[in-house]
Design a protein around this motif. Structure first.
Motif, short mmCIF file in Angstrom:
data_model
loop_
_atom_site.label_atom_id
_atom_site.label_comp_id
_atom_site.label_asym_id
_atom_site.label_seq_id
_atom_site.Cartn_x
_atom_site.Cartn_y
_atom_site.Cartn_z
N PHE A 110 13.67 -8.77 16.87
CA PHE A 110 15.09 -8.67 17.18
C PHE A 110 15.79 -7.57 16.39
N LEU A 111 15.09 -6.99 15.40
CA LEU A 111 15.65 -5.91 14.60
C LEU A 111 15.22 -4.55 15.15
N SER A 112 16.16 -3.63 15.19
CA SER A 112 15.83 -2.26 15.59
C SER A 112 15.22 -1.54 14.39
N GLN A 113 14.58 -0.41 14.65
CA GLN A 113 14.02 0.40 13.56
C GLN A 113 15.12 0.80 12.59
N PHE A 114 16.29 1.15 13.11
CA PHE A 114 17.43 1.52 12.27
C PHE A 114 17.81 0.37 11.34
N GLU A 115 17.86 -0.86 11.90
CA GLU A 115 18.21 -2.03 11.09
C GLU A 115 17.16 -2.30 10.02
N ILE A 116 15.89 -2.15 10.38
CA ILE A 116 14.81 -2.35 9.40
C ILE A 116 14.96 -1.35 8.26
N GLU A 117 15.21 -0.10 8.57
CA GLU A 117 15.38 0.93 7.53
C GLU A 117 16.58 0.63 6.65
N LYS A 118 17.64 0.12 7.24
CA LYS A 118 18.84 -0.24 6.49
C LYS A 118 18.56 -1.38 5.51
N ILE A 119 17.88 -2.41 6.00
CA ILE A 119 17.54 -3.57 5.15
C ILE A 119 16.55 -3.16 4.06
N LYS A 120 15.62 -2.30 4.40
CA LYS A 120 14.57 -1.86 3.48
C LYS A 120 15.13 -1.29 2.18
N GLN A 121 16.32 -0.72 2.25
CA GLN A 121 16.95 -0.14 1.05
C GLN A 121 17.23 -1.21 -0.01
N TYR A 122 17.44 -2.44 0.41
CA TYR A 122 17.81 -3.51 -0.51
C TYR A 122 16.62 -4.34 -0.99
N VAL A 123 15.49 -4.17 -0.34
CA VAL A 123 14.33 -5.01 -0.65
C VAL A 123 13.82 -4.80 -2.08
N PRO A 124 13.67 -3.55 -2.57
CA PRO A 124 13.16 -3.40 -3.95
C PRO A 124 14.00 -4.16 -4.99
N GLN A 125 15.30 -4.12 -4.86
CA GLN A 125 16.16 -4.83 -5.81
C GLN A 125 15.94 -6.34 -5.71
N ALA A 126 15.83 -6.84 -4.49
CA ALA A 126 15.58 -8.27 -4.30
C ALA A 126 14.25 -8.67 -4.92
N LEU A 127 13.24 -7.82 -4.78
CA LEU A 127 11.92 -8.11 -5.36
C LEU A 127 11.97 -8.11 -6.88
N LYS A 128 12.78 -7.25 -7.45
CA LYS A 128 12.89 -7.18 -8.91
C LYS A 128 13.66 -8.38 -9.47
N GLU A 129 14.60 -8.91 -8.69
CA GLU A 129 15.49 -9.95 -9.20
C GLU A 129 15.05 -11.37 -8.88
N ILE A 130 14.13 -11.54 -7.95
CA ILE A 130 13.73 -12.90 -7.56
C ILE A 130 13.10 -13.62 -8.76
N GLU A 131 13.41 -14.87 -8.91
CA GLU A 131 12.94 -15.63 -10.08
C GLU A 131 11.41 -15.66 -10.17
N HIS A 132 10.75 -16.01 -9.09
CA HIS A 132 9.28 -16.08 -9.08
C HIS A 132 8.76 -15.23 -7.92
N LEU A 133 7.88 -14.31 -8.24
CA LEU A 133 7.24 -13.47 -7.23
C LEU A 133 5.75 -13.75 -7.29
N ILE A 134 5.20 -14.19 -6.18
CA ILE A 134 3.79 -14.56 -6.11
C ILE A 134 3.13 -13.68 -5.05
N VAL A 135 2.01 -13.07 -5.42
CA VAL A 135 1.30 -12.20 -4.49
C VAL A 135 -0.07 -12.78 -4.18
N VAL A 136 -0.59 -12.37 -3.03
CA VAL A 136 -1.96 -12.74 -2.66
C VAL A 136 -2.71 -11.44 -2.38
N LYS A 137 -3.91 -11.38 -2.96
CA LYS A 137 -4.77 -10.21 -2.77
C LYS A 137 -6.09 -10.67 -2.16
N ASN A 138 -6.68 -9.77 -1.37
CA ASN A 138 -7.96 -10.09 -0.74
C ASN A 138 -9.10 -9.76 -1.70
#
Length: 160
Positions: free
Chosen positions: A39-67
């Protein structure tokens, strides 16, 4: 403190030093969003993408999975007992990775609530399968955009 959990050639890790992996996280986020948020356009994804790094830095717990090759294939972010984000690389979807991540979060961090875009029916179905039930719906997302949000809570019979 770093916790590791390994199973089925995957490793789930609580990340403390996020700066080193922000680009990898952003790549997984974008790949996942393009595959699931139709439902998101490429433009909307690019707009949201700008805020993702800050959200990742500020989230209380960040859990990753690696193969088994040590490649980052998914992650989730938790604030208090709420799942704030869960993204799996598109090529890894359908392999049980999201289920294992969510089970880990429920067991280790007592996740008992989340929100999901109503326009992402696969995610909604996944969370329902995992025992979450919708208790509230809004017409707008948290940023005021016209993307309905479902608020879900874990029911007593949850965790599959």
């Amino acid at each position: 403190m770093i916790r590791n959990w390994s199973k089925d050639c995957m490793t789930i890790t609580d990340v403390q030093d996020r700066a080193k992996i922000i680009d990898e996280l952003l790549d997984v986020w974008e790949d996942s969003v393009k595959a699931t948020h139709l439902f998101l356009s490429q433009f909307e994804i690019e707009k949201i993408k700008q805020y993702v790094p800050q959200a990742l830095k500020e989230i209380e717990h960040l859990i990753v999975v690696k193969n088994e090759e040590n490649n980052l294939i998914g992650f989730m972010g938790i604030e208090n007992t709420k799942l704030e984000m869960l993204f799996i690389k598109n090529s890894e979807r359908g392999k049980g990775i999201g289920k294992k991540l969510l089970q880990y979060g429920i067991e280790k961090y007592n996740i008992n609530e989340l929100t999901v875009n109503e326009q992402n029916p696969n995610a909604q179905g996944f969370y329902e399968y995992m025992g979450f039930k919708t208790y509230k719906r809004t017409e707008l997302d948290e940023q005021g955009n016209p993307y309905p949000i479902l608020y879900m809570r874990l029911e007593n019979d949850g965790v599959r």
